[in-house]
Scaffold this motif. Structure first.
Motif, PDB file in Angstrom:
ATOM      1  N   GLN A 316     -17.593 -15.269  53.062  1.00 50.50           N
ATOM      2  CA  GLN A 316     -17.233 -13.960  52.541  1.00 50.50           C
ATOM      3  C   GLN A 316     -18.492 -13.335  51.950  1.00 50.50           C
ATOM      4  O   GLN A 316     -18.995 -13.796  50.929  1.00 50.50           O
ATOM      5  N   LEU A 317     -18.982 -12.297  52.594  1.00 51.96           N
ATOM      6  CA  LEU A 317     -20.254 -11.683  52.221  1.00 51.96           C
ATOM      7  C   LEU A 317     -20.277 -11.289  50.750  1.00 51.96           C
ATOM      8  O   LEU A 317     -21.285 -11.419  50.061  1.00 51.96           O
ATOM      9  N   PHE A 318     -19.174 -10.802  50.261  1.00 54.07           N
ATOM     10  CA  PHE A 318     -18.987 -10.514  48.838  1.00 54.07           C
ATOM     11  C   PHE A 318     -17.485 -10.577  48.575  1.00 54.07           C
ATOM     12  O   PHE A 318     -16.669 -10.491  49.498  1.00 54.07           O
ATOM     13  N   THR A 319     -17.120 -10.708  47.314  1.00 51.08           N
ATOM     14  CA  THR A 319     -15.701 -10.724  46.956  1.00 51.08           C
ATOM     15  C   THR A 319     -15.367  -9.734  45.853  1.00 51.08           C
ATOM     16  O   THR A 319     -14.225  -9.661  45.416  1.00 51.08           O
ATOM     17  N   ALA A 320     -16.356  -8.987  45.387  1.00 55.40           N
ATOM     18  CA  ALA A 320     -16.122  -8.011  44.325  1.00 55.40           C
ATOM     19  C   ALA A 320     -17.136  -6.883  44.445  1.00 55.40           C
ATOM     20  O   ALA A 320     -18.207  -7.044  45.044  1.00 55.40           O
ATOM     21  N   PHE A 321     -16.782  -5.746  43.848  1.00 59.65           N
ATOM     22  CA  PHE A 321     -17.676  -4.593  43.805  1.00 59.65           C
ATOM     23  C   PHE A 321     -18.268  -4.461  42.412  1.00 59.65           C
ATOM     24  O   PHE A 321     -17.634  -4.798  41.405  1.00 59.65           O
ATOM     25  N   GLY A 322     -19.489  -3.955  42.368  1.00 64.62           N
ATOM     26  CA  GLY A 322     -20.131  -3.603  41.115  1.00 64.62           C
ATOM     27  C   GLY A 322     -20.373  -2.110  41.064  1.00 64.62           C
ATOM     28  O   GLY A 322     -19.934  -1.368  41.954  1.00 64.62           O
ATOM     29  N   PRO A 323     -21.060  -1.615  40.060  1.00 60.45           N
ATOM     30  CA  PRO A 323     -21.298  -0.171  39.923  1.00 60.45           C
ATOM     31  C   PRO A 323     -22.036   0.435  41.105  1.00 60.45           C
ATOM     32  O   PRO A 323     -21.849   1.609  41.427  1.00 60.45           O
ATOM     33  N   ALA A 324     -22.877  -0.355  41.794  1.00 62.34           N
ATOM     34  CA  ALA A 324     -23.677   0.177  42.888  1.00 62.34           C
ATOM     35  C   ALA A 324     -23.085  -0.114  44.259  1.00 62.34           C
ATOM     36  O   ALA A 324     -23.702   0.196  45.276  1.00 62.34           O
ATOM     37  N   GLY A 325     -21.890  -0.726  44.303  1.00 59.82           N
ATOM     38  CA  GLY A 325     -21.285  -1.050  45.590  1.00 59.82           C
ATOM     39  C   GLY A 325     -20.975  -2.525  45.684  1.00 59.82           C
ATOM     40  O   GLY A 325     -20.762  -3.192  44.658  1.00 59.82           O
ATOM     41  N   PRO A 326     -20.926  -3.088  46.904  1.00 59.21           N
ATOM     42  CA  PRO A 326     -20.625  -4.510  47.049  1.00 59.21           C
ATOM     43  C   PRO A 326     -21.584  -5.378  46.246  1.00 59.21           C
ATOM     44  O   PRO A 326     -22.794  -5.185  46.297  1.00 59.21           O
ATOM     45  N   ASP A 327     -21.027  -6.334  45.502  1.00 61.96           N
ATOM     46  CA  ASP A 327     -21.838  -7.248  44.702  1.00 61.96           C
ATOM     47  C   ASP A 327     -22.042  -8.516  45.519  1.00 61.96           C
ATOM     48  O   ASP A 327     -21.194  -9.408  45.540  1.00 61.96           O
ATOM     49  N   PHE A 328     -23.178  -8.598  46.200  1.00 64.91           N
ATOM     50  CA  PHE A 328     -23.416  -9.704  47.102  1.00 64.91           C
ATOM     51  C   PHE A 328     -23.570 -11.035  46.376  1.00 64.91           C
ATOM     52  O   PHE A 328     -23.474 -12.099  46.998  1.00 64.91           O
ATOM     53  N   ALA A 329     -23.809 -11.012  45.075  1.00 63.72           N
ATOM     54  CA  ALA A 329     -23.901 -12.251  44.323  1.00 63.72           C
ATOM     55  C   ALA A 329     -22.546 -12.919  44.156  1.00 63.72           C
ATOM     56  O   ALA A 329     -22.471 -14.058  43.705  1.00 63.72           O
ATOM     57  N   THR A 330     -21.456 -12.234  44.521  1.00 59.97           N
ATOM     58  CA  THR A 330     -20.116 -12.817  44.421  1.00 59.97           C
ATOM     59  C   THR A 330     -19.670 -13.437  45.742  1.00 59.97           C
ATOM     60  O   THR A 330     -18.491 -13.745  45.910  1.00 59.97           O
ATOM     61  N   GLY A 331     -20.597 -13.608  46.680  1.00 57.70           N
ATOM     62  CA  GLY A 331     -20.238 -14.190  47.968  1.00 57.70           C
ATOM     63  C   GLY A 331     -19.727 -15.614  47.834  1.00 57.70           C
ATOM     64  O   GLY A 331     -20.046 -16.336  46.890  1.00 57.70           O
ATOM     65  N   LYS A 332     -18.911 -16.025  48.804  1.00 56.24           N
ATOM     66  CA  LYS A 332     -18.321 -17.362  48.802  1.00 56.24           C
ATOM     67  C   LYS A 332     -18.203 -17.887  50.225  1.00 56.24           C
ATOM     68  O   LYS A 332     -18.041 -17.111  51.162  1.00 56.24           O
ATOM     69  N   VAL A 333     -18.254 -19.193  50.348  1.00 59.22           N
ATOM     70  CA  VAL A 333     -17.813 -19.864  51.571  1.00 59.22           C
ATOM     71  C   VAL A 333     -16.493 -20.544  51.241  1.00 59.22           C
ATOM     72  O   VAL A 333     -16.420 -21.359  50.314  1.00 59.22           O
ATOM     73  N   THR A 334     -15.462 -20.189  51.969  1.00 53.98           N
ATOM     74  CA  THR A 334     -14.118 -20.696  51.705  1.00 53.98           C
ATOM     75  C   THR A 334     -13.743 -21.730  52.762  1.00 53.98           C
ATOM     76  O   THR A 334     -13.853 -21.470  53.965  1.00 53.98           O
ATOM     77  N   ARG A 335     -13.308 -22.870  52.295  1.00 56.50           N
ATOM     78  CA  ARG A 335     -12.802 -23.926  53.186  1.00 56.50           C
ATOM     79  C   ARG A 335     -11.286 -23.875  53.192  1.00 56.50           C
ATOM     80  O   ARG A 335     -10.649 -23.910  52.134  1.00 56.50           O
TER      81      ARG A 335
END
Length: 389
Positions: A316-335
């Motif tokens: 998952q490239l990102f899972t949340a948005f921040g003030p500037a758009g997609p927050d890529f630091a919230t990315g996850k790999v889901t099993r």
């Protein structure tokens, strides 16, 4: 185009318009690699670093690792999109090689192919270009996402854009199929011709390509290109009733990742746009392309893999948005285990996935240039991580 062929290979055979997407949230994150992972998994190991917007990763028949690098754009900067932001073009994309990923740690990859067209933000982030590749039939197959519909400088080689390329190093690449032309002639999803090939899967008897903008998976068999599957619009959650092209509703599926299961089933990751919860993983019949199963409730699925126990992995490239758009630091790999149980491993801006034995390889910081995003105390350069599964 320039070639560098290591001895180990001798004799062997974006999708996203991210140039206008802010990367500020990713730049604000300050975790180092050791802060990722969970109690149920070993901490990730950085296999390779200094990559330029790494996307699909692929294991060769000999166990080596290939990485598609979308590049860092270049010096030709042009306004693009409604926001008026700049897209910078150059020949900085590449296909890279890690000989022994099982034992490698923070290595600098060998760039087999260089000089591929790249489009990126002025800082080299969020590039589109060489986004997918896969090894098979004694070749490396790779795809180039199309370039913006603007007048381009004459010194930029756009001849590979929108095409499936095949190459046997050290020979030059050759066109295996014109994906853009097929989309223009056939428009499989009947929503208007759009093409942005993103990932490739070379199988024993054919090559599959996920066309993110076309919402389909194309198949090259015996030199003939055809439609293997068309993914339907996402109709649940926030996508329900949303107007779409040609009188349709719902969110585009936006196929990204490709993988094959042990029974020959084809797994496809669906980005679902930037709509939270619209990401899917689809299991398709390996012969007919019919959808047999879906996993939902994901966001921005950007890669998929299948483990030896049948577990499905989705980046998952990102899972949340921040003030500037997609927050890529919230990315996850889901099993997703065969019994449906889900566990997450935090990975910043993950993209391509590949399984080899009990290791899962994932491209991390996949929207970052090789020099990183300037995050103090953090290596935010494009990387490939190894996770124990």
């Amino acid at each position: 185009m320039r070639w560098r062929v290591p001895a180990a290979l001798a004799g062997t055979g974006l999708l996203f318009s991210f140039a206008g997407v802010a990367t500020g949230d990713a730049a604000q994150a300050k975790p180092d690699t050791a802060s990722y992972g969970s109690a149920s998994q070993n901490a990730p190991v950085v296999v390779a670093r200094g990559l330029n917007n790494p996307r699909q990763v692929s294991i060769t028949p000999l166990g080596s690792l290939l990485v598609a690098e979308a590049g860092t754009g270049g010096a030709h900067c042009l306004p693009f999109g409604e926001s008026g932001g700049l897209s910078c073009l150059g020949m900085t994309g590449s296909i890279s090689f890690v000989p022994n990923p099982r034992l490698s740690t923070a290595t600098t990859p060998i760039r087999l192919v260089t000089g591929l067209l790249s489009v990126a933000a002025p800082n080299g982030a969020a590039a589109t270009g060489a986004s997918g590749m896969s090894a098979g039939h004694g070749k490396i197959y790779f795809v180039m996402t199309g370039v913006p519909p603007v007048e381009l400088p004459p010194d930029l080689d756009t001849s590979m854009s929108g095409k499936l390329m095949g190459v046997r190093p050290p020979a030059s690449p050759r066109v295996a199929a014109d994906l853009q032309a097929y989309e223009t002639a056939n428009d499989p999803d009947n929503q208007g011709p759009e093409s942005a090939p993103y990932q490739v899967l070379a199988l024993r008897d054919r090559v599959l390509v996920a066309d993110a903008a076309g919402n389909d998976v194309l198949q090259l068999r015996d030199g003939r290109l055809s439609t293997f599957a068309v993914l339907p619009n996402v109709q649940d959650g926030a996508c329900a009733g949303r107007p779409n092209e040609n009188g349709t509703t719902g969110c585009d599926a936006v196929p990204t990742g490709l993988a094959v299961g042990r029974d020959g089933s084809i797994y496809v990751g669906g980005l679902g746009g930037f709509t939270p919860g619209a990401g899917h993983v689809y299991k398709l019949n390996g012969r007919t392309g019919r959808i047999e199963k879906q996993w939902t409730g994901l966001t921005a699925v950007n890669g998929v893999a299948v483990g030896p126990d049948g577990s499905v992995y989705a980046s998952q490239l990102f899972t949340a948005f921040g003030p500037a758009g997609p927050d890529f630091a919230t990315g996850k790999v889901t099993r997703i285990r065969p019994d449906g149980t889900r566990t997450d491993t935090a990975v910043p801006a993950p993209a391509g996935l590949a399984v080899a034995g009990h290791s899962l390889y994932v491209s991390a910081w996949s929207t970052s240039p090789g020099g990183g995003l300037g995050v103090p105390g953090t290596d935010s350069s494009g990387q490939v991580w190894r996770l124990r599964i």
